[in-house]
Design a protein around this motif. Sequence first.
Motif, PDB file in Angstrom:
ATOM      1  N   ALA A   1       0.833  -1.208   0.000  1.00 15.76           N
ATOM      2  CA  ALA A   1       0.000   0.000   0.000  1.00 15.76           C
ATOM      3  C   ALA A   1       0.867   1.257   0.000  1.00 15.76           C
ATOM      4  CB  ALA A   1      -0.932  -0.004   1.210  1.00 15.76           C
ATOM      5  N   ALA A   2       1.847   1.301   0.881  1.00 15.40           N
ATOM      6  CA  ALA A   2       2.712   2.475   0.988  1.00 15.40           C
ATOM      7  C   ALA A   2       3.527   2.677  -0.284  1.00 15.40           C
ATOM      8  CB  ALA A   2       3.634   2.336   2.196  1.00 15.40           C
ATOM      9  N   ASN A   3       4.041   1.600  -0.848  1.00 17.94           N
ATOM     10  CA  ASN A   3       4.882   1.714  -2.039  1.00 17.94           C
ATOM     11  C   ASN A   3       4.073   2.099  -3.269  1.00 17.94           C
ATOM     12  OD1 ASN A   3       7.253   1.161  -0.660  1.00 17.94           O
ATOM     13  ND2 ASN A   3       7.095  -1.034  -0.994  1.00 17.94           N
ATOM     14  N   VAL A   4       2.878   1.576  -3.411  1.00 16.85           N
ATOM     15  CA  VAL A   4       2.018   1.970  -4.534  1.00 16.85           C
ATOM     16  C   VAL A   4       1.685   3.450  -4.416  1.00 16.85           C
ATOM     17  CG1 VAL A   4      -0.294   1.731  -5.548  1.00 16.85           C
ATOM     18  CG2 VAL A   4       1.059  -0.310  -5.024  1.00 16.85           C
ATOM     19  N   ARG A   5       1.265   3.871  -3.242  1.00 17.57           N
ATOM     20  CA  ARG A   5       0.905   5.276  -3.015  1.00 17.57           C
ATOM     21  C   ARG A   5       2.106   6.199  -3.280  1.00 17.57           C
ATOM     22  NH1 ARG A   5      -1.720   4.393   1.174  1.00 17.57           N
ATOM     23  NH2 ARG A   5       0.040   4.329   2.601  1.00 17.57           N
ATOM     24  N   ARG A   6       3.268   5.835  -2.748  1.00 19.80           N
ATOM     25  CA  ARG A   6       4.473   6.652  -2.908  1.00 19.80           C
ATOM     26  C   ARG A   6       4.855   6.780  -4.386  1.00 19.80           C
ATOM     27  NH1 ARG A   6       7.787   3.639  -0.256  1.00 19.80           N
ATOM     28  NH2 ARG A   6       7.240   4.536   1.733  1.00 19.80           N
ATOM     29  N   GLN A   7       4.885   5.661  -5.101  1.00 22.24           N
ATOM     30  CA  GLN A   7       5.290   5.703  -6.500  1.00 22.24           C
ATOM     31  C   GLN A   7       4.253   6.423  -7.360  1.00 22.24           C
ATOM     32  OE1 GLN A   7       8.225   4.934  -7.551  1.00 22.24           O
ATOM     33  NE2 GLN A   7       7.863   5.244  -9.728  1.00 22.24           N
ATOM     34  N   ARG A   8       2.983   6.235  -7.054  1.00 26.29           N
ATOM     35  CA  ARG A   8       1.924   6.933  -7.798  1.00 26.29           C
ATOM     36  C   ARG A   8       2.086   8.445  -7.639  1.00 26.29           C
ATOM     37  NH1 ARG A   8      -2.625   9.287  -6.313  1.00 26.29           N
ATOM     38  NH2 ARG A   8      -2.757   8.323  -4.262  1.00 26.29           N
ATOM     39  N   ARG A   9       2.366   8.868  -6.424  1.00 25.24           N
ATOM     40  CA  ARG A   9       2.543  10.304  -6.170  1.00 25.24           C
ATOM     41  C   ARG A   9       3.813  10.842  -6.833  1.00 25.24           C
ATOM     42  NH1 ARG A   9       0.572  10.371   0.150  1.00 25.24           N
ATOM     43  NH2 ARG A   9      -1.657  10.333  -0.310  1.00 25.24           N
ATOM     44  N   LEU A  10       4.883  10.042  -6.838  1.00 30.07           N
ATOM     45  CA  LEU A  10       6.112  10.461  -7.518  1.00 30.07           C
ATOM     46  C   LEU A  10       5.867  10.690  -9.007  1.00 30.07           C
ATOM     47  CD1 LEU A  10       8.862   8.192  -5.907  1.00 30.07           C
ATOM     48  CD2 LEU A  10       8.737  10.680  -5.824  1.00 30.07           C
ATOM     49  N   LEU A  11       5.023   9.865  -9.596  1.00 29.49           N
ATOM     50  CA  LEU A  11       4.687  10.002 -11.012  1.00 29.49           C
ATOM     51  C   LEU A  11       3.569  11.023 -11.241  1.00 29.49           C
ATOM     52  CD1 LEU A  11       4.801   6.248 -12.127  1.00 29.49           C
ATOM     53  CD2 LEU A  11       6.518   8.039 -12.534  1.00 29.49           C
ATOM     54  N   ARG A  12       3.065  11.582 -10.129  1.00 24.74           N
ATOM     55  CA  ARG A  12       1.991  12.584 -10.189  1.00 24.74           C
ATOM     56  C   ARG A  12       0.747  12.062 -10.913  1.00 24.74           C
ATOM     57  NH1 ARG A  12       4.646  18.456 -10.170  1.00 24.74           N
ATOM     58  NH2 ARG A  12       6.335  17.937  -8.788  1.00 24.74           N
ATOM     59  N   LEU A  13       0.375  10.838 -10.530  1.00 28.96           N
ATOM     60  CA  LEU A  13      -0.812  10.208 -11.096  1.00 28.96           C
ATOM     61  C   LEU A  13      -1.930  10.208 -10.071  1.00 28.96           C
ATOM     62  CD1 LEU A  13       0.808   6.981 -12.622  1.00 28.96           C
ATOM     63  CD2 LEU A  13       0.055   9.013 -13.881  1.00 28.96           C
ATOM     64  N   SER A  14      -3.143  10.406 -10.529  1.00 25.75           N
ATOM     65  CA  SER A  14      -4.303  10.199  -9.662  1.00 25.75           C
ATOM     66  C   SER A  14      -4.554   8.690  -9.585  1.00 25.75           C
ATOM     67  CB  SER A  14      -5.530  10.902 -10.239  1.00 25.75           C
ATOM     68  OG  SER A  14      -5.922  10.267 -11.451  1.00 25.75           O
ATOM     69  N   GLN A  15      -5.386   8.286  -8.651  1.00 29.22           N
ATOM     70  CA  GLN A  15      -5.751   6.872  -8.579  1.00 29.22           C
ATOM     71  C   GLN A  15      -6.450   6.444  -9.869  1.00 29.22           C
ATOM     72  OE1 GLN A  15      -8.029   6.480  -4.958  1.00 29.22           O
ATOM     73  NE2 GLN A  15      -6.191   6.246  -3.711  1.00 29.22           N
ATOM     74  N   GLU A  16      -7.237   7.323 -10.428  1.00 32.35           N
ATOM     75  CA  GLU A  16      -7.927   7.020 -11.674  1.00 32.35           C
ATOM     76  C   GLU A  16      -6.933   6.834 -12.826  1.00 32.35           C
ATOM     77  OE1 GLU A  16     -11.737   8.494 -14.304  1.00 32.35           O
ATOM     78  OE2 GLU A  16     -11.000   9.787 -12.719  1.00 32.35           O
ATOM     79  N   GLU A  17      -5.938   7.706 -12.906  1.00 33.75           N
ATOM     80  CA  GLU A  17      -4.927   7.581 -13.959  1.00 33.75           C
ATOM     81  C   GLU A  17      -4.125   6.295 -13.809  1.00 33.75           C
ATOM     82  OE1 GLU A  17      -3.889  12.231 -14.954  1.00 33.75           O
ATOM     83  OE2 GLU A  17      -3.153  11.365 -13.077  1.00 33.75           O
ATOM     84  N   LEU A  18      -3.770   5.955 -12.580  1.00 36.68           N
ATOM     85  CA  LEU A  18      -3.064   4.699 -12.348  1.00 36.68           C
ATOM     86  C   LEU A  18      -3.944   3.525 -12.747  1.00 36.68           C
ATOM     87  CD1 LEU A  18      -0.774   2.927 -11.408  1.00 36.68           C
ATOM     88  CD2 LEU A  18      -1.591   3.243  -9.035  1.00 36.68           C
ATOM     89  N   GLY A  19      -5.192   3.577 -12.363  1.00 35.65           N
ATOM     90  CA  GLY A  19      -6.114   2.510 -12.736  1.00 35.65           C
ATOM     91  C   GLY A  19      -6.218   2.345 -14.243  1.00 35.65           C
ATOM     92  N   ASP A  20      -6.287   3.451 -14.970  1.00 39.45           N
ATOM     93  CA  ASP A  20      -6.345   3.394 -16.432  1.00 39.45           C
ATOM     94  C   ASP A  20      -5.082   2.758 -16.999  1.00 39.45           C
ATOM     95  OD1 ASP A  20      -8.847   4.588 -16.468  1.00 39.45           O
ATOM     96  OD2 ASP A  20      -8.087   6.578 -16.987  1.00 39.45           O
ATOM     97  N   ARG A  21      -3.942   3.156 -16.487  1.00 37.59           N
ATOM     98  CA  ARG A  21      -2.666   2.596 -16.962  1.00 37.59           C
ATOM     99  C   ARG A  21      -2.571   1.099 -16.696  1.00 37.59           C
ATOM    100  NH1 ARG A  21       2.811   5.873 -15.713  1.00 37.59           N
ATOM    101  NH2 ARG A  21       2.405   7.745 -16.939  1.00 37.59           N
ATOM    102  N   ALA A  22      -3.056   0.692 -15.525  1.00 42.18           N
ATOM    103  CA  ALA A  22      -2.911  -0.699 -15.093  1.00 42.18           C
ATOM    104  C   ALA A  22      -4.068  -1.587 -15.533  1.00 42.18           C
ATOM    105  CB  ALA A  22      -2.775  -0.756 -13.570  1.00 42.18           C
ATOM    106  N   GLY A  23      -5.156  -0.988 -16.001  1.00 37.91           N
ATOM    107  CA  GLY A  23      -6.326  -1.783 -16.340  1.00 37.91           C
ATOM    108  C   GLY A  23      -7.047  -2.299 -15.104  1.00 37.91           C
ATOM    109  N   ILE A  24      -6.987  -1.494 -14.050  1.00 35.76           N
ATOM    110  CA  ILE A  24      -7.602  -1.836 -12.759  1.00 35.76           C
ATOM    111  C   ILE A  24      -8.528  -0.685 -12.374  1.00 35.76           C
ATOM    112  CG2 ILE A  24      -7.153  -2.260 -10.305  1.00 35.76           C
ATOM    113  CD1 ILE A  24      -4.361  -3.276 -11.137  1.00 35.76           C
ATOM    114  N   HIS A  25      -9.706  -0.990 -11.866  1.00 34.21           N
ATOM    115  CA  HIS A  25     -10.664   0.058 -11.519  1.00 34.21           C
ATOM    116  C   HIS A  25     -10.101   0.962 -10.422  1.00 34.21           C
ATOM    117  CE1 HIS A  25     -14.413   2.018 -10.331  1.00 34.21           C
ATOM    118  NE2 HIS A  25     -14.840   1.673 -11.555  1.00 34.21           N
ATOM    119  N   ARG A  26     -10.387   2.256 -10.525  1.00 33.23           N
ATOM    120  CA  ARG A  26      -9.847   3.248  -9.584  1.00 33.23           C
ATOM    121  C   ARG A  26     -10.245   2.970  -8.140  1.00 33.23           C
ATOM    122  NH1 ARG A  26     -13.848   6.356  -7.926  1.00 33.23           N
ATOM    123  NH2 ARG A  26     -15.662   6.591  -9.267  1.00 33.23           N
TER     124      ARG A  26
END
Length: 72
Positions: free
Chosen positions: A11-36
């Motif tokens: 959880a911490a590593n996903v959140r940290r890396q997502r923030r480093l890439l300046r992605l919203s949860q929705e953007e990460l979900g789109d990239r990964a093919g996983i619902h936000r």
Amino acid sequence: MSASPARLRLAANVRRQRRLLRLSQEELGDRAGIHRTYIGEIEREGANVTVDHMQKLADALEVDVSRLLSAD
């Protein structure tokens, strides 16, 4: 029951890396093919993530899957 140490690290590593890439949860979900909402559940330590989903997250976050479980 509290979350396992591996789930807490994930959880911490996903959140940290997502923030480093300046992605919203929705953007990460789109990239990964996983619902936000599932991304949010992962970051809140509520999801028991499969290896397949970990790989999708790692690819979307541009890291090796081992980084998602790293303790550093």
